[in-house]
Motif scaffolding. Structure first.
Motif, mmCIF file in Angstrom:
data_model
loop_
_atom_site.group_PDB
_atom_site.id
_atom_site.type_symbol
_atom_site.label_atom_id
_atom_site.label_comp_id
_atom_site.label_asym_id
_atom_site.label_seq_id
_atom_site.Cartn_x
_atom_site.Cartn_y
_atom_site.Cartn_z
ATOM 1 N N CYS A 16 2.248 -0.165 1.876
ATOM 2 C CA CYS A 16 1.554 -1.197 2.127
ATOM 3 C C CYS A 16 2.267 -2.436 2.887
ATOM 4 C CB CYS A 16 1.138 -1.796 0.755
ATOM 5 S SG CYS A 16 -0.049 -0.834 -0.234
ATOM 6 N N VAL A 19 1.891 -1.494 6.494
ATOM 7 C CA VAL A 19 0.777 -1.788 7.349
ATOM 8 C C VAL A 19 0.423 -3.355 7.540
ATOM 9 C CG1 VAL A 19 -1.716 -1.960 6.448
ATOM 10 C CG2 VAL A 19 -0.389 0.236 6.083
ATOM 11 N N GLU A 23 0.356 -4.740 11.502
ATOM 12 C CA GLU A 23 -0.562 -5.572 12.030
ATOM 13 C C GLU A 23 -0.164 -6.733 12.811
ATOM 14 O OE1 GLU A 23 -3.939 -5.063 11.994
ATOM 15 O OE2 GLU A 23 -3.582 -3.085 11.284
ATOM 16 N N ARG A 31 4.606 1.288 12.786
ATOM 17 C CA ARG A 31 3.496 1.634 12.899
ATOM 18 C C ARG A 31 3.151 3.174 12.572
ATOM 19 N NH1 ARG A 31 5.057 -1.466 17.638
ATOM 20 N NH2 ARG A 31 5.247 0.593 18.869
ATOM 21 N N ALA A 34 2.527 3.180 8.832
ATOM 22 C CA ALA A 34 1.443 2.729 8.634
ATOM 23 C C ALA A 34 0.237 3.189 8.818
ATOM 24 C CB ALA A 34 1.264 1.215 9.197
ATOM 25 N N ALA A 35 0.352 4.008 10.040
ATOM 26 C CA ALA A 35 -0.579 5.146 10.219
ATOM 27 C C ALA A 35 -0.596 6.109 9.199
ATOM 28 C CB ALA A 35 -0.413 5.586 11.568
ATOM 29 N N THR A 37 0.287 5.967 6.185
ATOM 30 C CA THR A 37 -0.288 5.400 4.872
ATOM 31 C C THR A 37 -1.942 5.232 5.134
ATOM 32 O OG1 THR A 37 1.578 4.003 4.725
ATOM 33 C CG2 THR A 37 -0.149 3.202 3.506
ATOM 34 N N ARG A 38 -2.495 4.745 6.115
ATOM 35 C CA ARG A 38 -3.969 4.533 6.060
ATOM 36 C C ARG A 38 -4.498 5.961 6.130
ATOM 37 N NH1 ARG A 38 -2.972 0.983 10.959
ATOM 38 N NH2 ARG A 38 -2.862 -1.060 10.015
ATOM 39 N N GLY A 41 -4.577 7.135 2.603
ATOM 40 C CA GLY A 41 -5.704 6.316 1.920
ATOM 41 C C GLY A 41 -7.088 6.888 2.291
ATOM 42 N N GLU A 42 -7.347 7.209 3.329
ATOM 43 C CA GLU A 42 -8.742 7.798 3.754
ATOM 44 C C GLU A 42 -8.890 9.242 3.334
ATOM 45 O OE1 GLU A 42 -11.210 6.717 5.637
ATOM 46 O OE2 GLU A 42 -10.090 4.647 5.673
ATOM 47 N N SER A 45 -9.728 8.389 -0.438
ATOM 48 C CA SER A 45 -10.963 7.887 -0.540
ATOM 49 C C SER A 45 -12.021 8.766 -0.413
ATOM 50 C CB SER A 45 -11.226 6.685 0.425
ATOM 51 O OG SER A 45 -12.498 6.204 0.592
#
Length: 62
Positions: A16, A19, A23, A31, A34-35, A37-38, A41-42, A45
């Motif tokens: 987090c 991320v 930004e 970066r 962060a990618a 991690t995202r 998360g996807e 989800s």
């Protein structure tokens, strides 16, 4: 078991932070983290969404 959960918590919090830092224009490795991690998360989800769809669509054969 507690150490495993603490390790996962540290990884999540670190992700987090990366991320937010990405930004604001952090270094390249931030970066990348962060990618990742995202993306994780996807995946979580979409797995939860498909699980809830399967649960609401279950019917008993009785």
């Amino acid at each position: 078991m507690v150490f495993l959960l603490l390790g996962v918590l540290v990884l999540v919090l670190g992700g987090c932070v990366c991320v937010v830092w990405a930004e604001r224009g952090g270094p390249r490795w931030v970066r990348i983290v962060a990618a990742l991690t995202r993306g994780a998360g996807e995946l979580v989800s979409s797995a939860q969404k498909s699980r809830s769809r399967n649960r609401s669509g279950d019917t008993d054969g009785d």
